[in-house]
Design a protein around this motif. Structure first.
Motif, short mmCIF file in Angstrom:
data_model
loop_
_atom_site.label_atom_id
_atom_site.label_comp_id
_atom_site.label_asym_id
_atom_site.label_seq_id
_atom_site.Cartn_x
_atom_site.Cartn_y
_atom_site.Cartn_z
N UNK A 96 0.85 -1.19 0.00
CA UNK A 96 0.00 0.00 0.00
C UNK A 96 0.89 1.25 0.00
N UNK A 97 0.29 2.40 -0.24
CA UNK A 97 1.02 3.66 -0.27
C UNK A 97 0.38 4.64 0.70
N UNK A 98 1.23 5.50 1.28
CA UNK A 98 0.71 6.51 2.20
C UNK A 98 1.80 7.55 2.45
N UNK A 99 1.44 8.84 2.34
CA UNK A 99 2.37 9.89 2.68
C UNK A 99 3.64 9.92 1.85
N UNK A 100 3.55 9.55 0.57
CA UNK A 100 4.72 9.55 -0.29
C UNK A 100 5.63 8.36 -0.12
N UNK A 101 5.19 7.36 0.64
CA UNK A 101 5.97 6.14 0.87
C UNK A 101 5.19 4.94 0.38
N UNK A 102 5.92 3.91 -0.03
CA UNK A 102 5.30 2.64 -0.39
C UNK A 102 5.68 1.63 0.68
N UNK A 125 -1.49 1.10 9.63
CA UNK A 125 -1.88 2.35 8.97
C UNK A 125 -2.55 3.29 9.97
N UNK A 126 -3.37 2.76 10.87
CA UNK A 126 -4.01 3.59 11.88
C UNK A 126 -2.95 4.19 12.81
#
Length: 266
Positions: free
Chosen positions: A235-241, A261-262
């Motif tokens: 998954x991806x989040x905040x410019x990171x994979x 993620x939470x």
């Protein structure tokens, strides 16, 4: 290599062609040589690959591929370039499939049916960038447990693990101890995937190891898969994979992703 042999050496299969092509660094080349000394399956596969290369390298051996095959290769490359732009770190040199395309443009005719068959297998069955990435992640996961190098910093204290990465990589990975959710933090280490240094966080679930690899990348669609017997999710989040891999049940890995993620957004 047969399916049984592939399953027997999943952590080494991804290194074999790099070894034959002289593309491994000295440390990994030495590791692979030690493995060859004890594995007849990998020795036989290496000799097969070298035999095909010797045939292809002979003077006068050329092959004009069918136009349908050439069109299929070009279509595949276009698709892989788009996929690579979204999730895979930039390679240090042209990947195998691009070098293979350069060869197919240079060859004009080959009288050897053996080389024709080998070439067709190479181009039609060329692994995708996603599969190559999954191979590297799986190999790193398995090696981390085989080589007694699960962590560089061994602690469940997230406030110790997170600053440990400072100055060692060019980004700051989120670190959370998820013990209250059933996924205690073991520690972290620096790993190497896609020709770049990445962060690896190590968690446990009922005695099973979960490796979570993190690096900067453009957003990509979430994926869940089984790769050579290991459950993987991305998954991806905040410019990171993020890529998590383990032999835990798929439901446990999905739960790990959810609680991580939470916690990372808290």
């Amino acid at each position: 290599m047969s399916e049984a042999q592939r399953k027997g050496c999943p952590e080494w299969r991804v290194m074999l062609h790099g070894f034959v092509d002289g593309e491994l660094d000295s440390a990994h080349a030495a590791q692979f040589e030690d493995h060859l000394a004890t594995c007849p399956h990998c020795r036989a596969e290496m000799e097969r690959v070298r035999a095909v290369r010797e045939i292809v390298d002979q003077d006068g051996v050329k092959w004009r591929p069918p136009e349908a095959l050439r069109s299929q290769v070009l279509s595949m490359l276009s698709f892989e370039q788009a996929a690579a732009a979204s999730s895979l770190p930039p390679p240090r040199q042209a990947p195998v499939w691009r070098r293979a395309l350069d060869l197919i443009r240079q060859w004009s005719f080959v009288p050897s049916l053996a080389v024709l068959a080998a070439g067709a297998i190479l181009f039609v069955n060329a692994p995708s960038q996603t599969v190559l990435l999954q191979d590297q992640i799986m190999a790193s996961h398995v090696r981390s447990m085989m080589a007694d190098h699960l962590t560089d910093v061994l602690t469940s204290d997230q406030h110790t693990v997170k600053p440990w990465f400072n100055g060692k990589i060019d980004f700051s990975p989120p670190v959370s101890d998820l013990a209250k959710d059933g996924f205690p933090l073991v520690g972290g280490r620096i790993d190497y995937i896609g020709d770049r240094a990445v962060a690896a966080l190590v968690y446990r679930r009922h005695g099973h190891v979960i490796n979570l690899f993190i690096w900067p990348a453009a957003s990509a669609a979430q994926t869940t898969t089984v790769h050579d017997g290991y459950n993987m999710t991305q998954w991806s989040d905040g410019g990171l994979v993020f890529w998590a891999i383990s032999d835990v049940a798929a439901g446990d890995l999905a739960e790990f992703e959810s609680v991580f993620r939470v916690a990372a957004r808290a």
